[in-house]
Design a protein around this motif. Structure first.
Motif, PDB file in Angstrom:
ATOM      1  N   GLN A 193       0.762  -1.274  -0.344  1.00 36.17           N
ATOM      2  CA  GLN A 193       0.009  -0.140   0.118  1.00 36.17           C
ATOM      3  C   GLN A 193       0.975   1.360  -0.193  1.00 36.17           C
ATOM      4  N   GLU A 194       2.217   1.028   0.485  1.00 37.63           N
ATOM      5  CA  GLU A 194       3.264   2.402   1.539  1.00 37.63           C
ATOM      6  C   GLU A 194       3.397   2.689  -0.414  1.00 37.63           C
ATOM      7  N   ALA A 195       4.151   1.170  -1.169  1.00 37.19           N
ATOM      8  CA  ALA A 195       4.345   1.717  -2.366  1.00 37.19           C
ATOM      9  C   ALA A 195       3.691   2.169  -3.484  1.00 37.19           C
ATOM     10  N   ALA A 196       2.927   1.927  -2.880  1.00 30.93           N
ATOM     11  CA  ALA A 196       1.449   2.749  -4.912  1.00 30.93           C
ATOM     12  C   ALA A 196       1.591   3.692  -3.966  1.00 30.93           C
ATOM     13  N   VAL A 197       1.463   4.545  -2.614  1.00 31.11           N
ATOM     14  CA  VAL A 197       1.372   5.867  -2.734  1.00 31.11           C
ATOM     15  C   VAL A 197       2.570   6.988  -2.737  1.00 31.11           C
ATOM     16  N   ASP A 198       3.335   6.168  -2.737  1.00 30.49           N
ATOM     17  CA  ASP A 198       4.939   6.406  -3.693  1.00 30.49           C
ATOM     18  C   ASP A 198       4.300   7.150  -4.827  1.00 30.49           C
ATOM     19  N   ALA A 199       4.633   6.373  -5.479  1.00 31.77           N
ATOM     20  CA  ALA A 199       4.530   5.796  -7.083  1.00 31.77           C
ATOM     21  C   ALA A 199       3.306   6.582  -7.200  1.00 31.77           C
ATOM     22  N   ASP A 200       1.952   6.382  -7.161  1.00 29.29           N
ATOM     23  CA  ASP A 200       1.469   7.446  -7.277  1.00 29.29           C
ATOM     24  C   ASP A 200       1.693   9.480  -6.978  1.00 29.29           C
ATOM     25  N   ARG A 201       2.251   9.721  -6.402  1.00 37.34           N
ATOM     26  CA  ARG A 201       2.898  10.822  -6.114  1.00 37.34           C
ATOM     27  C   ARG A 201       3.513  11.303  -6.925  1.00 37.34           C
ATOM     28  N   VAL A 202       5.084   9.572  -7.574  1.00 32.24           N
ATOM     29  CA  VAL A 202       5.729  10.068  -9.250  1.00 32.24           C
ATOM     30  C   VAL A 202       4.936  10.525  -9.731  1.00 32.24           C
ATOM     31  N   TYR A 203       3.691  10.034 -10.125  1.00 31.27           N
ATOM     32  CA  TYR A 203       2.671  10.041 -11.577  1.00 31.27           C
ATOM     33  C   TYR A 203       2.166  11.307 -11.054  1.00 31.27           C
ATOM     34  N   LEU A 204       1.919  11.719 -10.309  1.00 31.46           N
ATOM     35  CA  LEU A 204       1.555  13.118 -10.245  1.00 31.46           C
ATOM     36  C   LEU A 204       2.012  14.570 -10.351  1.00 31.46           C
ATOM     37  N   SER A 228      -2.965   4.602 -13.385  1.00 33.75           N
ATOM     38  CA  SER A 228      -5.095   3.921 -13.299  1.00 33.75           C
ATOM     39  C   SER A 228      -4.458   2.213 -12.544  1.00 33.75           C
ATOM     40  N   GLN A 229      -3.558   1.339 -12.804  1.00 36.55           N
ATOM     41  CA  GLN A 229      -2.679   0.661 -12.430  1.00 36.55           C
ATOM     42  C   GLN A 229      -2.797   0.024 -10.936  1.00 36.55           C
ATOM     43  N   LEU A 230      -2.498   1.476 -10.406  1.00 37.33           N
ATOM     44  CA  LEU A 230      -2.058   1.514  -8.925  1.00 37.33           C
ATOM     45  C   LEU A 230      -3.351   1.191  -8.118  1.00 37.33           C
ATOM     46  N   ARG A 231      -4.715   1.169  -8.992  1.00 35.42           N
ATOM     47  CA  ARG A 231      -5.830   0.901  -8.353  1.00 35.42           C
ATOM     48  C   ARG A 231      -6.424  -0.472  -8.253  1.00 35.42           C
ATOM     49  N   SER A 232      -7.392  -0.756  -7.622  1.00 36.99           N
ATOM     50  CA  SER A 232      -8.382  -2.147  -7.859  1.00 36.99           C
ATOM     51  C   SER A 232      -9.031  -1.617  -8.985  1.00 36.99           C
ATOM     52  N   ARG A 233      -9.032  -3.351  -9.302  1.00 34.91           N
ATOM     53  CA  ARG A 233     -10.284  -2.915 -10.320  1.00 34.91           C
ATOM     54  C   ARG A 233     -11.580  -3.051 -10.833  1.00 34.91           C
ATOM     55  N   ASN A 234     -11.879  -2.764  -9.536  1.00 35.30           N
ATOM     56  CA  ASN A 234     -13.528  -2.690  -8.976  1.00 35.30           C
ATOM     57  C   ASN A 234     -13.385  -1.153  -8.338  1.00 35.30           C
ATOM     58  N   ASN A 235     -12.612  -0.359  -8.738  1.00 34.70           N
ATOM     59  CA  ASN A 235     -12.778   1.519  -8.726  1.00 34.70           C
ATOM     60  C   ASN A 235     -12.927   2.091  -8.902  1.00 34.70           C
TER      61      ASN A 235
END
Length: 97
Positions: free
Chosen positions: A1-12, A44-51
């Motif tokens: 979960q923490e890695a996803a948040v970090d990756a999200d920051r990079v994309y932003l 978008s790949q950081l999100r679950s499929r039903n998100n």
């Protein structure tokens, strides 16, 4: 979960840089829009499929790819990215219905 948040920051941050570049010059606009769309699609790949956020990101990416094709209709790379994005939207959209 923490890695996803970090990756999200990079994309932003990348999206912010593309946006800033577009405001300065239109010379590289199609390439920047393509890369921006790709970043959104990857994000978008950081999100679950039903998100619903996943669908929103894919729809934004699709719109950017369509913008590029409006200017560069023969761009095969962008056509493939758009096709992939539409396929993902169709697949994930079924899970939200």
């Amino acid at each position: 979960q923490e890695a996803a948040v970090d990756a999200d920051r990079v994309y932003l941050a990348a999206i912010d840089k593309f946006d800033a570049m577009l405001s300065k010059s239109n010379t590289y606009a199609p390439e920047a829009l393509y890369r921006w769309g790709s970043a959104l699609q990857q994000r978008s790949q950081l999100r679950s499929r039903n998100n619903k956020e996943k669908i929103r990101l894919l729809e934004q990416a699709k719109s950017l790819f369509e913008d590029v094709l409006y200017v560069e209709g023969n761009n095969k790379m962008v056509r493939e990215a758009l096709s992939s994005c539409i396929s993902e939207l169709n697949y994930h959209g079924r899970w939200l219905q």
